[in-house]
Design a protein around this motif. Sequence first.
Motif, mmCIF file in Angstrom:
data_model
loop_
_atom_site.group_PDB
_atom_site.id
_atom_site.type_symbol
_atom_site.label_atom_id
_atom_site.label_comp_id
_atom_site.label_asym_id
_atom_site.label_seq_id
_atom_site.Cartn_x
_atom_site.Cartn_y
_atom_site.Cartn_z
ATOM 1 N N MET A 48 0.833 -1.204 0.000
ATOM 2 C CA MET A 48 0.000 0.000 0.000
ATOM 3 C C MET A 48 0.867 1.254 0.000
ATOM 4 S SD MET A 48 -2.749 -1.304 2.827
ATOM 5 C CE MET A 48 -1.563 -2.334 3.702
ATOM 6 N N PRO A 49 0.428 2.298 -0.698
ATOM 7 C CA PRO A 49 1.158 3.566 -0.595
ATOM 8 C C PRO A 49 0.958 4.142 0.802
ATOM 9 C CG PRO A 49 -0.918 3.891 -1.736
ATOM 10 C CD PRO A 49 -0.779 2.401 -1.506
ATOM 11 N N PHE A 50 1.725 5.153 1.144
ATOM 12 C CA PHE A 50 1.461 5.827 2.409
ATOM 13 C C PHE A 50 0.012 6.299 2.412
ATOM 14 C CE2 PHE A 50 6.146 6.454 2.655
ATOM 15 C CZ PHE A 50 6.318 5.741 3.821
ATOM 16 N N PHE A 51 -0.606 6.195 3.567
ATOM 17 C CA PHE A 51 -2.030 6.495 3.689
ATOM 18 C C PHE A 51 -2.360 7.844 3.058
ATOM 19 C CE2 PHE A 51 -5.830 8.014 5.821
ATOM 20 C CZ PHE A 51 -6.663 6.917 5.695
ATOM 21 N N ASP A 52 -3.244 7.817 2.068
ATOM 22 C CA ASP A 52 -3.605 9.032 1.343
ATOM 23 C C ASP A 52 -5.072 8.988 0.935
ATOM 24 O OD1 ASP A 52 -3.222 11.518 0.165
ATOM 25 O OD2 ASP A 52 -2.598 10.668 -1.752
ATOM 26 N N GLU A 53 -5.894 8.473 1.838
ATOM 27 C CA GLU A 53 -7.332 8.431 1.574
ATOM 28 C C GLU A 53 -7.969 9.695 2.137
ATOM 29 O OE1 GLU A 53 -9.004 6.053 -0.116
ATOM 30 O OE2 GLU A 53 -7.252 4.760 -0.405
ATOM 31 N N VAL A 54 -9.213 9.945 1.780
ATOM 32 C CA VAL A 54 -9.936 11.108 2.273
ATOM 33 C C VAL A 54 -10.056 11.052 3.794
ATOM 34 C CG1 VAL A 54 -12.188 12.279 2.247
ATOM 35 C CG2 VAL A 54 -11.200 11.384 0.124
ATOM 36 N N ALA A 55 -10.297 9.851 4.311
ATOM 37 C CA ALA A 55 -10.433 9.626 5.750
ATOM 38 C C ALA A 55 -10.274 8.135 6.010
ATOM 39 C CB ALA A 55 -11.789 10.115 6.240
ATOM 40 N N SER A 56 -10.286 7.764 7.261
ATOM 41 C CA SER A 56 -10.267 6.360 7.647
ATOM 42 C C SER A 56 -11.440 5.638 7.005
ATOM 43 C CB SER A 56 -10.376 6.256 9.172
ATOM 44 O OG SER A 56 -10.759 4.955 9.555
ATOM 45 N N ASN A 57 -11.266 4.340 6.747
ATOM 46 C CA ASN A 57 -12.383 3.585 6.175
ATOM 47 C C ASN A 57 -13.487 3.348 7.206
ATOM 48 O OD1 ASN A 57 -10.984 1.482 7.599
ATOM 49 N ND2 ASN A 57 -11.849 -0.027 6.194
ATOM 50 N N ALA A 58 -13.312 3.838 8.415
ATOM 51 C CA ALA A 58 -14.409 3.846 9.379
ATOM 52 C C ALA A 58 -15.484 4.838 8.933
ATOM 53 C CB ALA A 58 -13.900 4.231 10.764
ATOM 54 N N TYR A 59 -15.095 5.813 8.109
ATOM 55 C CA TYR A 59 -16.001 6.878 7.676
ATOM 56 C C TYR A 59 -16.250 6.901 6.179
ATOM 57 C CZ TYR A 59 -14.508 8.337 12.285
ATOM 58 O OH TYR A 59 -14.213 8.357 13.624
ATOM 59 N N VAL A 60 -15.198 6.585 5.406
ATOM 60 C CA VAL A 60 -15.284 6.666 3.947
ATOM 61 C C VAL A 60 -14.598 5.436 3.354
ATOM 62 C CG1 VAL A 60 -14.602 8.042 1.922
ATOM 63 C CG2 VAL A 60 -15.124 9.196 4.072
ATOM 64 N N PRO A 61 -15.232 4.741 2.415
ATOM 65 C CA PRO A 61 -14.580 3.573 1.818
ATOM 66 C C PRO A 61 -13.246 3.949 1.149
ATOM 67 C CG PRO A 61 -16.897 3.655 1.196
ATOM 68 C CD PRO A 61 -16.577 4.956 1.873
ATOM 69 N N SER A 62 -12.267 3.079 1.283
ATOM 70 C CA SER A 62 -10.966 3.307 0.646
ATOM 71 C C SER A 62 -11.097 3.160 -0.864
ATOM 72 C CB SER A 62 -9.938 2.310 1.164
ATOM 73 O OG SER A 62 -9.726 2.503 2.539
ATOM 74 N N THR A 63 -10.307 3.946 -1.591
ATOM 75 C CA THR A 63 -10.329 3.868 -3.052
ATOM 76 C C THR A 63 -9.206 2.994 -3.590
ATOM 77 O OG1 THR A 63 -8.995 5.887 -3.220
ATOM 78 C CG2 THR A 63 -11.403 6.145 -3.286
ATOM 79 N N ASN A 64 -8.132 2.841 -2.832
ATOM 80 C CA ASN A 64 -6.985 2.062 -3.282
ATOM 81 C C ASN A 64 -7.328 0.571 -3.291
ATOM 82 O OD1 ASN A 64 -4.405 0.431 -2.526
ATOM 83 N ND2 ASN A 64 -3.657 2.334 -3.454
ATOM 84 N N THR A 65 -7.113 -0.098 -4.405
ATOM 85 C CA THR A 65 -7.502 -1.505 -4.530
ATOM 86 C C THR A 65 -6.660 -2.425 -3.645
ATOM 87 O OG1 THR A 65 -6.101 -1.749 -6.493
ATOM 88 C CG2 THR A 65 -8.440 -1.248 -6.863
#
Length: 192
Positions: A48-65
């Motif tokens: 995985m790349p360094f965490f670069d999602e909008v937010a934790s997947n507790a709030y928003v689904p991750s986009t990185n496959t």
Amino acid sequence: MNVPKIGIIISSTRATRVGQQAAEYVESIAKKRTDLSFEIVDLRDFPMPFFDEVASNAYVPSTNTIAQAWQKKVASLDGFIFVTAEYNNSITAALKNALDYAYPEWNRKAAAYFSYGSAGGARAVQHLRDICVELQMAPVRQSVLIMGNDFYPIMNGQKQVKDLPNLEPQVTNMLDQLSWWATALKSARESK
């Protein structure tokens, strides 16, 4: 209820890591048991790349496959043994990143620790315990630490983890505690 599935997580991705042989050692003892099932989970398999999602997947689904595949792997397990090196008094960056990429998948699951380093990885384990509590996990008391005098010959290729006979009783004690918590938490999760 099926027996709890435990992931033995290799948390170092370095080419010269000790984590692989440490995880295989833990697995060799663990596989003698019938109350838990085990699989080695290597963070190298989830780059995985360094965490670069909008937010934790507790709030928003991750986009990185790859992160999504990681979350499915974590979700499929009922407890974890973190095999971790100590880097600068803490856990590896790869492990912290992997922990950050999942949240609900860790919740209400048991965690145990097998560490190594100059101070046995004790400082890394303490940081990891704090992170696990934040992830709503249940850390077991017994950790297995390979201290500097035993660790340096392993690091330098003069010994193997399996050459340390004092570790097996500690691993067994850790697994006994992990079994109780993983079984209790699995039962509670399934009764909801």
